[in-house]
Design an enzyme around this catalytic site. Structure first.
Site, PDB file in Angstrom:
ATOM      1  N   CYS A 186      -7.405   0.527  -0.488  1.00  0.00           N
ATOM      2  CA  CYS A 186      -8.481   1.096   0.754  1.00  0.00           C
ATOM      3  C   CYS A 186      -7.656   2.387  -0.045  1.00  0.00           C
ATOM      4  O   CYS A 186      -8.618   2.722  -1.180  1.00  0.00           O
ATOM      5  CB  CYS A 186      -8.076   0.672   2.028  1.00  0.00           C
ATOM      6  SG  CYS A 186      -9.506   1.431   2.806  1.00  0.00           S
ATOM      7  N   LYS A 241       0.865  -1.357   0.404  1.00  0.00           N
ATOM      8  CA  LYS A 241       0.223  -0.135  -0.105  1.00  0.00           C
ATOM      9  C   LYS A 241       0.699   1.029   0.101  1.00  0.00           C
ATOM     10  O   LYS A 241       1.733   1.716   0.902  1.00  0.00           O
ATOM     11  CB  LYS A 241      -0.822  -0.026   1.020  1.00  0.00           C
ATOM     12  CG  LYS A 241      -2.142   1.233   1.147  1.00  0.00           C
ATOM     13  CD  LYS A 241      -2.762   0.777   2.137  1.00  0.00           C
ATOM     14  CE  LYS A 241      -4.098   2.029   2.401  1.00  0.00           C
ATOM     15  NZ  LYS A 241      -4.904   1.327   3.939  1.00  0.00           N
TER      16      LYS A 241
END
Lengths: 309, 309
Positions: free
Chosen positions: B168, B123
């Site tokens: 996300c 991420k």
């Protein structure tokens, strides 16, 4: 509160035979209505002074040039500038610009409440094609008649805020919003002429076109925490339908005002530029969250390069 | 037609006290259901193996490290890899990765139908903060527990197509999709844990959170003409609600399948990767339309620089 009352001045169709002065009369009627509704700023569409001429295939450059303005304001537009100045209303609109050295751009300007042009933008993302395309249901020859804009996406201090402009197809490109977002933009003004049918996919009609239109405006506003004011030239121009859907989108990505017609119509909303602050300081605080070390491809290559097998 | 049947395997809440093996049992039940529905690929959420632990403020690194995996597959996850391989189903899921040299990442992997890990992503856009923040309604300490990913946004050939991943908060950033779009991505897999309330704006509840979630997925898919498969960990984890809204978005930006619950739920759609072609060859033909000479700020600066007065 830094509230600016904005009037999105949608224009209904302009036929090929309509004169500039007849169009300017309609624009003046809209700025007069805006004055009665306490507007600080009126935003007109892309190529507001004429029909959307890039749908017509022309080979004679003199014929092309008649759609362009060589001065702004010029003879036909001085009455509009005078009226807006007299009413104390800032305004933005698009037109075809022919420079003194012969360059053609799809341009928009922002004039302040004194009628002074304080910002200029030349459309960067020209859609369509540059030669006659027999496979399309209609032509879209912007790449033939215009050069890509040479001014980038400037953001200008005006009316107590930070303003940017873009035009029509620019709104589909996240780079457009982001370059302005990185300059702290608080309100993006944009006009468009969007055919109601995708010329390369006839099944994609006005419902889909409006869906994509709304989607990119809302995403651009949210992801940069900026107001977006989008204004159509709408309706049927010589048998060629254009979507309406003029709207004002807030910095949270919500549509707060929207046209109901495909005719001349003023869409008004009181926009507080301070509403931009929350997003810019939290989830989209670029300084804290962006990771430019991984964005190199965005500027490093234009087209797709697939990974090797 | 290059059709891949995708199962978005939403997970309901995982409490702090739940064991990895109990979660893996739930994941196995979902891949078995996916097999019965002819899935080629199953996609699980971010940090699929545990509760969303970044909501807890921890100062003891040993306590932090117990949430991380030092091997993938590891003792708890081997049964899941074995089951997916036996069923001939590819899969992607997220977990907290602790490398042998002590680095912590929020990671996802893609395993092929033979159970081999063929792609890894870490991420890039970590949301939240790194110290306890008494002003928030709940903590979001990803910047404390993870390093920003160091692998960029790779696109990998797998299952007959071009696959990318993000996690996300990455989905809110147009740069995420564009870097993959410039590599020709055809399907983006992403998991998320999104609190139902904005910790810095209590009035922003699950309706707004789902609106923004949907907006950024649809825009990213449309603007890059790619499938997007987004999968939630949903529901109430120890009193902290997470949105559901797992969905599959097609390359036209339309939602084609969506979860109806906040529990373990499989969202299935047959995705034709050839549906990416039209957009990539027309309105989003990057090679013909992008103007990188005006995008310099996107890589040239991280935060906002306002124009001078």
């Amino acid at each position: 509160m830094r509230t600016i009352v904005v009037g999105g001045a949608q224009l209904g169709p302009i036929q090929k035979a309509d004169s500039r002065s007849a169009v300017v009369d309609r624009m003046i009627a809209l700025v007069e209505e805006a004055s009665g509704r306490d507007c600080d700023l009126v935003v007109y569409p892309e190529l507001a002074l004429t029909t959307f001429f890039p749908r017509w295939y022309m080979q004679d450059q003199d014929e092309v040039d008649q759609w362009f303005e060589t001065a702004m304001p010029g003879p036909d537009t001085i009455p509009l500038f005078d009226k807006a100045r007299d009413l104390g209303i800032a305004m933005s609109f698009g037109y075809a610009e022919l420079t003194s050295d012969g360059r053609h751009y799809n341009t928009s300007v922002l004039a302040d409440k004194h009628g002074q042009i304080v910002a200029r933008y030349r459309k960067v993302h020209l859609p369509g094609h540059d030669e006659y395309d027999p496979e399309r249901s209609h032509q879209h020859l912007e790449k033939r008649y215009f050069l890509p804009g040479d001014l980038g996406f400037p953001v200008t201090r005006a009316l107590g805020g930070l303003f940017g402009m873009c035009i029509c197809n620019d709104r589909r490109w996240p780079e457009t919003y982001r370059v302005m977002g990185l300059q702290g933009v608080e309100m993006i003004l944009l006009g468009y002429n969007t055919p109601s049918v995708n010329s390369q996919k006839p099944a994609e009609g006005s419902q889909d076109r409006l869906f994509h239109h709304r989607l990119v405006l809302q995403a651009g506003a949210y992801q940069n925490s900026t107001w977006v004011v989008a204004v159509a030239k709408a309706g049927d121009e010589d048998g060629h339908p254009l979507i309406g859907g003029s709207m004002i989108v807030n910095p949270d990505g919500k549509v707060v005002a929207e046209a109901v017609s495909e005719a001349d119509e003023l869409v008004v909303h009181a926009c507080d530029l301070d509403d931009c602050t929350f997003g810019k300081q939290t989830i989209f605080d670029f300084a804290r969250h962006r990771r430019t070390e991984h964005y190199g491809l965005i500027t490093g290559q234009t087209g797709v390069v697939e990974p090797r097998d």
